[in-house]
Scaffold this motif. Structure first.
Motif, mmCIF file in Angstrom:
data_model
loop_
_atom_site.group_PDB
_atom_site.id
_atom_site.type_symbol
_atom_site.label_atom_id
_atom_site.label_comp_id
_atom_site.label_asym_id
_atom_site.label_seq_id
_atom_site.Cartn_x
_atom_site.Cartn_y
_atom_site.Cartn_z
ATOM 1 N N LEU A 45 -5.350 2.337 -11.214
ATOM 2 C CA LEU A 45 -5.093 1.552 -9.938
ATOM 3 C C LEU A 45 -5.970 0.167 -10.031
ATOM 4 N N GLU A 46 -7.122 0.210 -10.662
ATOM 5 C CA GLU A 46 -8.039 -0.691 -10.689
ATOM 6 C C GLU A 46 -7.442 -1.739 -11.852
ATOM 7 N N ASN A 47 -6.711 -1.563 -12.796
ATOM 8 C CA ASN A 47 -6.042 -2.506 -13.580
ATOM 9 C C ASN A 47 -4.914 -2.974 -12.993
ATOM 10 N N ALA A 48 -4.058 -2.046 -12.140
ATOM 11 C CA ALA A 48 -3.042 -2.876 -11.308
ATOM 12 C C ALA A 48 -3.278 -3.661 -10.316
ATOM 13 N N VAL A 60 0.968 -1.282 -0.030
ATOM 14 C CA VAL A 60 -0.107 0.058 0.020
ATOM 15 C C VAL A 60 0.784 1.231 0.316
ATOM 16 N N ASP A 61 2.012 1.247 0.854
ATOM 17 C CA ASP A 61 2.893 2.508 0.938
ATOM 18 C C ASP A 61 3.412 2.492 -0.640
ATOM 19 N N TYR A 62 3.601 1.557 -1.086
ATOM 20 C CA TYR A 62 4.393 1.566 -2.502
ATOM 21 C C TYR A 62 3.407 2.201 -3.484
ATOM 22 N N LEU A 63 2.148 1.772 -3.480
ATOM 23 C CA LEU A 63 1.113 2.265 -4.378
ATOM 24 C C LEU A 63 0.979 3.863 -4.192
ATOM 25 N N LYS A 64 1.008 4.028 -2.980
ATOM 26 C CA LYS A 64 0.888 5.532 -2.688
ATOM 27 C C LYS A 64 1.816 6.526 -3.067
ATOM 28 N N THR A 65 3.220 5.891 -3.409
ATOM 29 C CA THR A 65 4.240 6.709 -4.053
ATOM 30 C C THR A 65 3.932 6.966 -5.688
ATOM 31 N N HIS A 66 3.410 5.766 -5.977
ATOM 32 C CA HIS A 66 3.122 5.783 -7.896
ATOM 33 C C HIS A 66 2.157 6.923 -8.078
ATOM 34 N N ARG A 67 2.776 7.587 -9.490
ATOM 35 C CA ARG A 67 1.954 9.082 -9.807
ATOM 36 C C ARG A 67 0.635 8.667 -10.325
ATOM 37 N N TRP A 68 0.346 7.248 -10.672
ATOM 38 C CA TRP A 68 -0.847 7.268 -11.520
ATOM 39 C C TRP A 68 -1.350 8.068 -12.634
ATOM 40 N N PRO A 69 -0.781 8.180 -13.668
ATOM 41 C CA PRO A 69 -0.899 8.987 -14.590
ATOM 42 C C PRO A 69 -2.471 8.578 -15.304
ATOM 43 N N GLY A 70 -3.063 7.302 -15.140
ATOM 44 C CA GLY A 70 -4.083 6.683 -15.578
ATOM 45 C C GLY A 70 -5.159 6.801 -14.417
ATOM 46 N N ILE A 76 -4.082 -11.513 -10.518
ATOM 47 C CA ILE A 76 -4.273 -12.627 -11.182
ATOM 48 C C ILE A 76 -3.003 -13.606 -11.080
ATOM 49 N N ASN A 77 -1.952 -13.113 -10.537
ATOM 50 C CA ASN A 77 -0.526 -13.637 -10.406
ATOM 51 C C ASN A 77 -0.374 -13.772 -8.754
ATOM 52 N N VAL A 78 -1.632 -13.659 -8.048
ATOM 53 C CA VAL A 78 -1.230 -13.767 -6.692
ATOM 54 C C VAL A 78 -0.716 -14.793 -5.907
ATOM 55 N N LYS A 79 0.175 -14.771 -4.853
ATOM 56 C CA LYS A 79 0.743 -16.126 -4.364
ATOM 57 C C LYS A 79 0.265 -15.917 -2.904
ATOM 58 N N ASP A 80 -0.457 -17.115 -2.549
ATOM 59 C CA ASP A 80 -0.748 -17.364 -1.063
ATOM 60 C C ASP A 80 -1.823 -16.241 -0.634
ATOM 61 N N ARG A 81 -2.637 -15.741 -1.613
ATOM 62 C CA ARG A 81 -3.493 -14.833 -1.406
ATOM 63 C C ARG A 81 -3.203 -13.539 -0.934
ATOM 64 N N VAL A 82 -2.143 -13.081 -0.832
ATOM 65 C CA VAL A 82 -1.497 -11.993 -0.388
ATOM 66 C C VAL A 82 -0.839 -11.301 -1.390
ATOM 67 N N LEU A 83 -1.307 -9.722 -1.635
ATOM 68 C CA LEU A 83 -0.531 -8.907 -2.442
ATOM 69 C C LEU A 83 0.544 -8.321 -1.738
ATOM 70 N N THR A 84 1.667 -8.297 -2.383
ATOM 71 C CA THR A 84 2.854 -7.801 -1.697
ATOM 72 C C THR A 84 3.311 -6.884 -2.694
ATOM 73 N N ARG A 85 4.384 -6.108 -1.951
ATOM 74 C CA ARG A 85 5.220 -4.954 -2.912
ATOM 75 C C ARG A 85 5.407 -5.574 -4.237
ATOM 76 N N ASP A 86 6.136 -6.910 -4.313
ATOM 77 C CA ASP A 86 6.602 -7.376 -5.393
ATOM 78 C C ASP A 86 5.475 -7.739 -6.526
ATOM 79 N N SER A 87 4.181 -7.786 -5.900
ATOM 80 C CA SER A 87 3.147 -8.040 -6.848
ATOM 81 C C SER A 87 2.810 -6.784 -7.890
#
Ligand SMILES: Nc1ncnc2c1ncn2[C@@H]1O[C@H](COP(=O)(O)OP(=O)(O)OP(=O)(O)O)[C@@H](O)[C@H]1O
Ligand SMILES: [Mg+2]
Length: 465
Positions: free
Chosen positions: A367-370, A352-362, A376-387
């Motif tokens: 954000l919805e697309n991200a 979440v902290d990482y997503l807040k630093t993104h500029r989101w031109p779209g 789609i590629n989630v591991k162990d049902r947890v979205l992480t920074r690497d996702s």
């Protein structure tokens, strides 16, 4: 992951000599350790000291370990400290009960110190992991009631305006960058004021310029080549509902004059016809271009601009209401789960902290697309920074890099070139960025569509598939 420094442990056991030896050992490992002699004293110490982890004997006088755990669960729910049961050999019944009460691990007495250390270490790893989780989706959570998410003051203003439109049919102009939610807001206005009547969105940029008028007003047989029968337009179909004219900025000036008349007079004639028709719906116009600037350069009628702008809603880019990102992330996690049958359960704080630093031109759409892509590629049902690594690849560092951008534009040429070459490259660049949307491209370039077509032909530009 390392064990939490100075993590607090409570040992509850009626055999004090055992408790003391565990205490000494775990303190030498860097933990803060308290002891209690029975369940009753244990509960008091939990309430007072708030340990992170409990080592809990099952069989004790006054109050057993199971009774204590049961009581804690009732009082503290999911905030009950992580509990490791200390069981006598073969106490299967106790172990089953403790599992049902959510105990984390079992150690059978006598417990080798190394085994104790490992179990405690793993316990703390689990604690620090769950502390990193920013949000956990709970199936029981009440669903989001609204289709517009956001609590930032700029969004509250939007809700107020939507509310004020309830009792009237005022024309509305919605502006905002691409993906900020203009269509969502148009629908919300419709749902608040005219639910049950039709809501019809028209993308003005997708309709050939010469057909826009007839699309709205309809036409009579023989009005133009191909008009083989009378046909109703969208103004008729929308009845007392809402017509959304999306990308209003690309409409030709002659059409703008007709539209102004329809808005003012509330009546119109089908193309080629003389039968006056009444319009009693609402018109909402939306655009991601600055209409005022278009007015100044003569590409948008000033009178229509002022007529549309009576009630205006300006949607902020996501980077200007980034405090709404948390809610939006949760909303889209839920939406993605139900639409795609995926099963994302949580997202880490780091993500979440990482997503807040993104500029989101779209903006919100991006954000919805991200979230969708990451899920789609989630591991162990947890979205992480690497996702969300793909965001970096898609937009460089994700930070404002206009310096870099202007450099790379001139880098395209390598050497000093003619204005024609730059014109060609630039037209190509804008076409690529709008996905070969000729309407948008000509607005951005400030040239008419026929001029754009001429340039495309002259430079031999083609769309890459
Ligand atoms: N505040 C919001 N709350 C929830 N969803 C939103 C919000 N804003 C945008 N969205 C979602 O983002 C996506 C894009 O929204 P929308 O189509 O309304 O954007 P737009 O401003 O019309 O963009 P464009 O100018 O590109 O047409 C949609 O899927 C929409 O559901
Ligand atoms: Mg839109």
């Amino acid at each position: 992951m390392t064990a939490k420094k100075n993590g607090k442990i409570l040992i509850v056991d009626d055999d004090l000599s055992i408790s003391r030896s565990y205490q000494k050992y775990l303190e030498s490992e860097g933990y803060l350790v308290q002891v209690a002699e029975n369940g009753e004293e244990g509960i008091k110490k939990v309430e007072f000291d708030r340990p992170d982890l409990i080592l809990l004997d099952i069989n004790m006088p006054v109050k057993s370990g199971l009774e204590m755990l049961e009581e804690l669960r009732k009082k503290m729910g999911q905030f009950t400290p992580l509990t490791i049961m200390l069981t006598a050999y073969g106490d299967l019944d106790g172990a089953i009960k403790a599992t049902n009460l959510g105990a984390y691990d079992f150690l059978t007495k006598p417990i080798p110190l190394e085994k104790l250390r490992l179990s405690v270490k793993r316990g703390f790893e689990k604690i620090s992991f769950s502390e990193q989780v920013a949000y956990i989706l709970d199936e029981e959570d009440t669903p989001f009631k609204s289709s517009i998410i956001g609590r930032h003051p700029s969004m509250i203003e939007v809700y107020k305006t939507i509310g004020a439109l309830q009792g009237n049919k005022a024309t509305v102009l919605i502006t905002g960058e691409s993906g900020t939610g203009k269509e969502v807001v148009a629908r919300a206005i419709h749902d608040t004021a005219a639910k049950g009547s039709p809501f019809i969105p028209i993308n003005c940029a997708a309709i050939p310029e010469n057909l826009i008028e007839s699309e709205l007003t309809g036409y009579v047989k023989g009005a133009f080549t191909g008009a083989n029968t009378d046909r109703d337009g969208k103004l008729e179909a929308v009845k007392d509902g809402t017509l959304l004219l999306d990308e209003i900025s690309v409409t030709p000036l002659e059409f703008q004059a007709k539209l102004l008349r329809i808005i003012q007079e509330k009546e119109y004639f089908p193309v080629g016809g003389s039968n006056k028709k009444i319009f009693n719906g609402r018109i909402i116009a939306s655009t991601n271009v600055n209409l005022k600037e278009l007015v100044e350069c003569g590409r948008f009628r000033e009178d229509l601009f002022y007529r549309l702008n009576v009630v205006s809603i300006e949607l902020p880019p996501l980077r200007d209401h980034i405090s709404d990102l948390d809610l939006l992330v949760l909303y889209f996690m839920k939406k993605v789960n139900s639409n795609m049958n995926s099963s994302v359960k949580s997202i880490t704080k780091e993500a979440v902290d990482y997503l807040k630093t993104h500029r989101w031109p779209g903006n919100v759409r991006e954000l919805e697309n991200a979230i969708t892509k990451a899920s789609i590629n989630v591991k162990d049902r947890v979205l992480t920074r690497d996702s969300f690594n793909f965001l970096e690849r898609e937009s460089g560092s994700g930070k404002d890099d206009s310096d870099q951008r202007s450099k790379s534009f001139f880098d395209l040429f390598g050497e000093l070139v003619s204005l024609k070459d730059i014109e060609k490259k630039y037209i190509e660049h804008v076409l690529a960025n709008t996905g070969w949307h000729k309407g948008k491209t000509s607005v951005i370039l400030g040239i008419t569509r026929p001029t754009l077509d001429k340039r495309i032909e002259e430079f031999g530009l083609t769309k890459d598939e």
